[in-house]
Write a protein that holds these residues in place. Structure first.
Motif, PDB file in Angstrom:
ATOM      1  N   ALA A  90      32.967  50.304  31.651  1.00  0.00           N
ATOM      2  CA  ALA A  90      33.728  51.517  31.975  1.00  0.00           C
ATOM      3  C   ALA A  90      34.943  51.198  32.831  1.00  0.00           C
ATOM      4  O   ALA A  90      36.051  51.697  32.575  1.00  0.00           O
ATOM      5  N   THR A  91      34.766  50.355  33.839  1.00  0.00           N
ATOM      6  CA  THR A  91      35.898  49.996  34.704  1.00  0.00           C
ATOM      7  C   THR A  91      36.976  49.254  33.921  1.00  0.00           C
ATOM      8  O   THR A  91      38.176  49.493  34.112  1.00  0.00           O
ATOM      9  N   THR A  92      36.562  48.362  33.048  1.00  0.00           N
ATOM     10  CA  THR A  92      37.524  47.619  32.232  1.00  0.00           C
ATOM     11  C   THR A  92      38.368  48.562  31.389  1.00  0.00           C
ATOM     12  O   THR A  92      39.601  48.411  31.294  1.00  0.00           O
ATOM     13  N   LEU A  93      37.726  49.547  30.772  1.00  0.00           N
ATOM     14  CA  LEU A  93      38.454  50.487  29.920  1.00  0.00           C
ATOM     15  C   LEU A  93      39.374  51.392  30.726  1.00  0.00           C
ATOM     16  O   LEU A  93      40.505  51.675  30.306  1.00  0.00           O
ATOM     17  N   VAL A  94      38.907  51.850  31.890  1.00  0.00           N
ATOM     18  CA  VAL A  94      39.764  52.681  32.744  1.00  0.00           C
ATOM     19  C   VAL A  94      40.967  51.878  33.224  1.00  0.00           C
ATOM     20  O   VAL A  94      42.113  52.345  33.181  1.00  0.00           O
ATOM     21  N   ALA A  95      40.730  50.659  33.680  1.00  0.00           N
ATOM     22  CA  ALA A  95      41.830  49.819  34.174  1.00  0.00           C
ATOM     23  C   ALA A  95      42.810  49.481  33.055  1.00  0.00           C
ATOM     24  O   ALA A  95      44.033  49.484  33.261  1.00  0.00           O
ATOM     25  N   SER A  96      42.297  49.194  31.875  1.00  0.00           N
ATOM     26  CA  SER A  96      43.157  48.880  30.747  1.00  0.00           C
ATOM     27  C   SER A  96      44.032  50.070  30.377  1.00  0.00           C
ATOM     28  O   SER A  96      45.242  49.918  30.142  1.00  0.00           O
ATOM     29  N   ALA A  97      43.440  51.259  30.360  1.00  0.00           N
ATOM     30  CA  ALA A  97      44.208  52.460  30.022  1.00  0.00           C
ATOM     31  C   ALA A  97      45.284  52.738  31.068  1.00  0.00           C
ATOM     32  O   ALA A  97      46.422  53.096  30.734  1.00  0.00           O
ATOM     33  N   ILE A 106      43.254  53.384  41.730  1.00  0.00           N
ATOM     34  CA  ILE A 106      42.495  52.987  42.914  1.00  0.00           C
ATOM     35  C   ILE A 106      41.037  52.917  42.488  1.00  0.00           C
ATOM     36  O   ILE A 106      40.444  53.923  42.097  1.00  0.00           O
ATOM     37  N   ALA A 107      40.464  51.722  42.525  1.00  0.00           N
ATOM     38  CA  ALA A 107      39.089  51.512  42.087  1.00  0.00           C
ATOM     39  C   ALA A 107      38.178  51.319  43.301  1.00  0.00           C
ATOM     40  O   ALA A 107      38.512  50.589  44.234  1.00  0.00           O
ATOM     41  N   ALA A 151      46.766  47.646  40.695  1.00  0.00           N
ATOM     42  CA  ALA A 151      45.706  48.503  41.227  1.00  0.00           C
ATOM     43  C   ALA A 151      45.331  48.113  42.654  1.00  0.00           C
ATOM     44  O   ALA A 151      45.486  46.961  43.079  1.00  0.00           O
ATOM     45  N   ALA A 152      44.802  49.084  43.383  1.00  0.00           N
ATOM     46  CA  ALA A 152      44.169  48.837  44.681  1.00  0.00           C
ATOM     47  C   ALA A 152      42.663  48.945  44.496  1.00  0.00           C
ATOM     48  O   ALA A 152      42.179  49.846  43.801  1.00  0.00           O
ATOM     49  N   ILE A 153      41.934  48.035  45.102  1.00  0.00           N
ATOM     50  CA  ILE A 153      40.473  48.028  45.043  1.00  0.00           C
ATOM     51  C   ILE A 153      39.955  48.226  46.460  1.00  0.00           C
ATOM     52  O   ILE A 153      40.270  47.442  47.356  1.00  0.00           O
ATOM     53  N   LEU A 154      39.173  49.270  46.656  1.00  0.00           N
ATOM     54  CA  LEU A 154      38.641  49.574  47.987  1.00  0.00           C
ATOM     55  C   LEU A 154      37.159  49.229  48.031  1.00  0.00           C
ATOM     56  O   LEU A 154      36.336  49.872  47.377  1.00  0.00           O
TER      57      LEU A 154
END
Length: 297
Positions: A90-97, A106-107, A151-154
């Motif tokens: 899911a994260t891969t697809l959101v980040a790719s989009a 922001i993840a 992206a920012a990763i928190l």
């Protein structure tokens, strides 16, 4: 600003919807659980590439806050394929989009990417997760950086204060049991840097205000506390019976492996974002009283 928040039915995502909607136009993405009252929402399976693309096409957000996750550590340990689907795919697809459409991302990640062998890890400390949940979140971090370099990763510390949905924050879970007069066994040698959900929302806002803020930021509380000390703190702040708290060594734990010390150093967020965690006692007071089930990891 138009903001899309995934995991809007979840513990942190739902609360971020409530808090950020005070200043922004917020839409929540849900799957099984409802978003908070008053929050516009869309249902989508984020592990479906077409569904992710459709949500972004319809909503046209300025920023996406990706808070959706399978965060139950024991379920992740028992069902690693499910953990990978919900946390990595899911994260891969959101980040790719987001990367393809130039949408700010922001993840949300976790302190549990560390092995627990040192105190106050900073962003240069090498992660070495001991549990499947932490491994899946670390893989999700890597996917985020690869697919959406801006992206920012928190990485978030142990969540306290007011949450949303079926699960409790750490402080809510403790308060609920102590109010019922139930004994609570807590580890005296497991250390975290707990913070309130409102402090996480302030960190998200600080990132949104700085277009150049990217990479990993540690977002955690100002105090390094053992689980026992956190329980005693909850009891003291809320006037509950601390004699119900039982001390135990972490080696007695059964279930997913638990790192001993995943406390976080937040110097980067302080210096680059101008962010400060709010007082832990205030967060504890804001927690829900009842109506929730399992606790944050």
């Amino acid at each position: 600003m138009r903001i899309l928040i995934t995991g809007a039915g979840g513990l942190l995502g739902g609360r971020l919807c409530e808090l950020l909607a005070r200043e922004h136009d917020v839409t929540g993405v849900i799957r099984r659980q409802d978003a908070p009252d008053g929050i516009r929402s869309r249902a989508a399976d984020l592990a479906d590439e077409a569904a992710v693309a459709e949500v972004l096409r319809l909503e046209r957000p300025d920023a996406v806050i990706h808070a959706a996750a399978l965060a139950d550590a024991d379920i992740c340990e028992r069902e690693p394929d499910r953990a990978r689907r919900d946390n990595v795919v899911a994260t891969t697809l959101v980040a790719s989009a987001c990367g393809r459409t130039d949408v700010r991302l922001i993840a949300i990640s976790t302190d549990l990417v560390f092995d627990g062998t040192r105190a106050l890890s900073d962003e240069t400390t090498a992660p070495a997760p001991q549990m499947e949940y932490g491994r899946s979140k670390l893989e999700a971090e890597a996917a985020t950086e690869a697919m959406c370099p801006g992206a920012a990763i928190l990485r978030i510390g142990l969540l306290c204060g007011r949450g949303h949905g079926a699960r409790r924050t750490a402080s809510e879970a403790l308060a609920f049991r102590l109010r019922r007069g139930e004994p609570v066994t807590l580890y005296e040698d497991e250390w975290r840097t707990p913070l309130g959900s409102d402090s996480v929302a302030h960190a998200v806002s600080a990132v949104l205000k700085r277009p150049d803020a990217k990479g990993i930021f540690h977002i955690a509380g100002a105090e390094r506390l053992s689980r026992v000390r956190l329980g005693e703190r909850v009891a003291a702040v809320l006037g509950l019976d601390a004699s119900l708290i039982r001390r135990a060594p972490q080696r007695s734990h059964q279930g997913a492996p638990r790192p001993a010390d995943v406390s976080l150093d937040v110097a980067r967020a302080r210096s680059e974002l101008g962010w400060r965690p709010g007082p832990l006692d205030d967060a504890i007071r804001e927690g829900r009283i009842e109506g929730t089930t399992s606790a944050a990891p």
